[in-house]
Design an enzyme around this catalytic site. Structure first.
Site, PDB file in Angstrom:
ATOM      1  CE  LYS A   6      -9.652   1.293  -4.026  1.00 33.04           C
ATOM      2  NZ  LYS A   6     -10.592   2.260  -4.390  1.00 33.04           N
ATOM      3  CG  ASP A  57      -2.131   3.759  17.746  1.00 33.20           C
ATOM      4  OD1 ASP A  57      -2.428   4.829  17.395  1.00 33.20           O
ATOM      5  OD2 ASP A  57      -2.452   3.161  18.775  1.00 33.20           O
ATOM      6  CG  HIS A  87      -9.154   4.849  -6.968  1.00 31.36           C
ATOM      7  ND1 HIS A  87      -8.799   3.240  -7.377  1.00 31.36           N
ATOM      8  CD2 HIS A  87     -10.312   4.719  -7.221  1.00 31.36           C
ATOM      9  CE1 HIS A  87      -9.683   2.559  -7.466  1.00 31.36           C
ATOM     10  NE2 HIS A  87     -10.846   3.763  -7.452  1.00 31.36           N
ATOM     11  CG  HIS A 140     -14.581  -3.115  -5.408  1.00 32.00           C
ATOM     12  ND1 HIS A 140     -13.785  -2.327  -4.687  1.00 32.00           N
ATOM     13  CD2 HIS A 140     -14.530  -2.120  -6.443  1.00 32.00           C
ATOM     14  CE1 HIS A 140     -13.239  -1.202  -4.996  1.00 32.00           C
ATOM     15  NE2 HIS A 140     -13.974  -1.062  -6.191  1.00 32.00           N
ATOM     16  CG  ASP A 191       4.246 -19.433 -12.584  1.00 34.05           C
ATOM     17  OD1 ASP A 191       3.212 -19.999 -13.419  1.00 34.05           O
ATOM     18  OD2 ASP A 191       5.198 -19.055 -13.243  1.00 34.05           O
ATOM     19  CE  LYS A 195     -10.369  -2.748  -7.882  1.00 33.57           C
ATOM     20  NZ  LYS A 195     -11.172  -2.129  -6.640  1.00 33.57           N
TER      21      LYS A 195
END
Length: 409
Positions: A329, A334, A327, A155, A162, A157
């Site tokens: 995440k 704190d 979508h 999952h 370079d 990405k």
């Protein structure tokens, strides 16, 4: 004398019941043995404190404009790992850029999840390879643990250009990510662009995955690890698989003394993680959750209700994002630590998927993220306990079904 129709029916019932029991036993053994093998093979790795520069993208069109520009600037190599690459016009634009760079002499390696990118056909792969691109599929479904291997997905990405510019976060490649799905637009996500010494770790992590799945391994690292300047933002990377993420989330939650903010498209925590959230509330830590109002997968919303109901009773605030599909995440602890990456706050990310997250410790970046989160809250509506406790037979049926299969949602 002809056989009794009732006896034939009973025999069929017994045969089908027996087959069903055998299938259930096989699935259970396949999953438990496959998981045991995965746990033995997995190694926990995380970086020390690194320094770099970060930019956050929250809208797909802005992200892909910048991402494609950086790909076109590549001089030496492009390394890309995605869960989903779709065979639509955005995917074809992505492929065209990679082909052009490969034909110009840039080494291009493309690693995509076999099930996540199922729309990529053999013809597409041949065209990419003919242009000089190395293509590999991660996490193929394979013997002897067919069911378990079908559930464990890569999952992550990650893109490295370079050895100097890195990208990671929640965006995949498909038209819905640039607001072209009428049911999920506009798409809200968090994606990081990274420069500085942290890119070296992303490069290493890509090579580990590449060498695990690709037929042609990297024989040389020449040019892959250039000398990089230190940046100003303190951070570290946490790649996880096979249950490692659960411990990481628990450790993060334990650090909270004042506040916890969680943004996730799927809120289906494990019981140890949920217990830690409840204990945080009991010691006076304020808690805010942002989840989607609209859902992109069946039953994931109903699977979250039992947990949201309890947190609302404990005084947590829950917001349902309404300006499209949420979508993103993230976890904010704190105002001192923020976590952005590929992992959802659900059991699939906790126990099944390969994920990679980034913990950032920079006050200025965290202040900027707080502004982003505040905007998301303004685009949301509060979810009340009364809404989730109001009698609703159909919702209750779906909640029971979701609870039974929550591990795989």
């Amino acid at each position: 004398m002809k056989p009794n129709g009732g006896n034939i029916t009973m025999k069929l019932v017994f045969i089908l019941s027996g087959l069903l029991i055998l299938i259930i036993i096989w699935l259970g053994l396949d999953f438990s043995l496959g998981r045991r093998k995965h746990l033995l093979a997995a190694n926990r790795v995380e970086t020390g404190i690194l320094h770099g520069e970060f930019e956050i993208f929250t809208h797909g069109k802005e992200f892909f404009r910048d991402y494609f520009t950086e790909l076109q600037r590549a001089k030496h190599h492009i390394h890309v790992l995605y869960y989903i690459v779709k065979n639509d016009h955005l995917g074809q634009q992505f492929f065209t850029i990679l082909k052009e760079k490969a034909q110009a002499g840039v080494r291009v390696c493309l690693l995509i999840d076999r099930l996540g990118s199922l729309t990529i056909k053999k013809k597409d792969v041949r065209e990419l390879q003919d242009a000089g691109i190395q293509v590999a599929f991660s996490n193929r479904v394979k013997l002897p643990f067919l069911f378990y291997s079908s559930q464990v997905r890569n999952h992550r990405k990650i893109s490295i250009i370079d050895g100097k510019v890195g990208f990671m976060g929640g965006f995949n490649i498909g038209k819905e990510y640039i607001d072209e799905d009428p049911f999920l637009s506009p798409w809200r996500d968090y994606q990081l662009k990274i420069t500085g010494e942290g890119v070296t770790f992303l490069q290493s992590e890509f090579l580990i995955d590449w060498d695990q799945y690709a037929e042609e391994k990297h024989q040389s690292t020449d040019g892959l690890f250039p000398q990089l300047p230190k940046g100003s933002i303190r951070h570290q990377f946490i790649p996880t698989e096979a249950g490692m993420l659960e411990r990481s989330f628990i450790q993060l939650i334990k650090k909270a003394n004042q506040s916890i903010t969680i943004g996730t498209p799927y809120f289906i925590p494990s019981m140890p993680v949920f217990k830690e959230l409840l204990e945080a509330r009991q010691r006076g830590v304020s808690m805010t959750l942002i989840v989607p109002y609209n859902t992109d997968h069946i039953l994931v919303q109903e699977a979250s209700f039992r947990y949201l109901r309890r947190l609302l009773k404990e005084g947590a605030l829950v917001y349902q994002y309404q300006n499209g599909f949420y979508h993103a995440k993230t976890i904010l602890i704190d105002d001192k630590i923020c976590d952005i990456g590929s992992a959802n706050f659900d059991k699939r990310s906790l126990f099944l998927n390969k994920e990679i997250n980034c913990y950032i410790y920079d006050p200025a970046f965290i202040e900027h993220l707080q502004q982003v989160i505040h905007k998301d809250i303004l685009d949301s509506k509060p979810l009340s306990l009364a809404e989730l406790t109001r009698p609703n037979l159909w919702r209750s049926v779906k909640e029971m079904a979701a609870s039974a299969i929550s591990y795989f949602l």
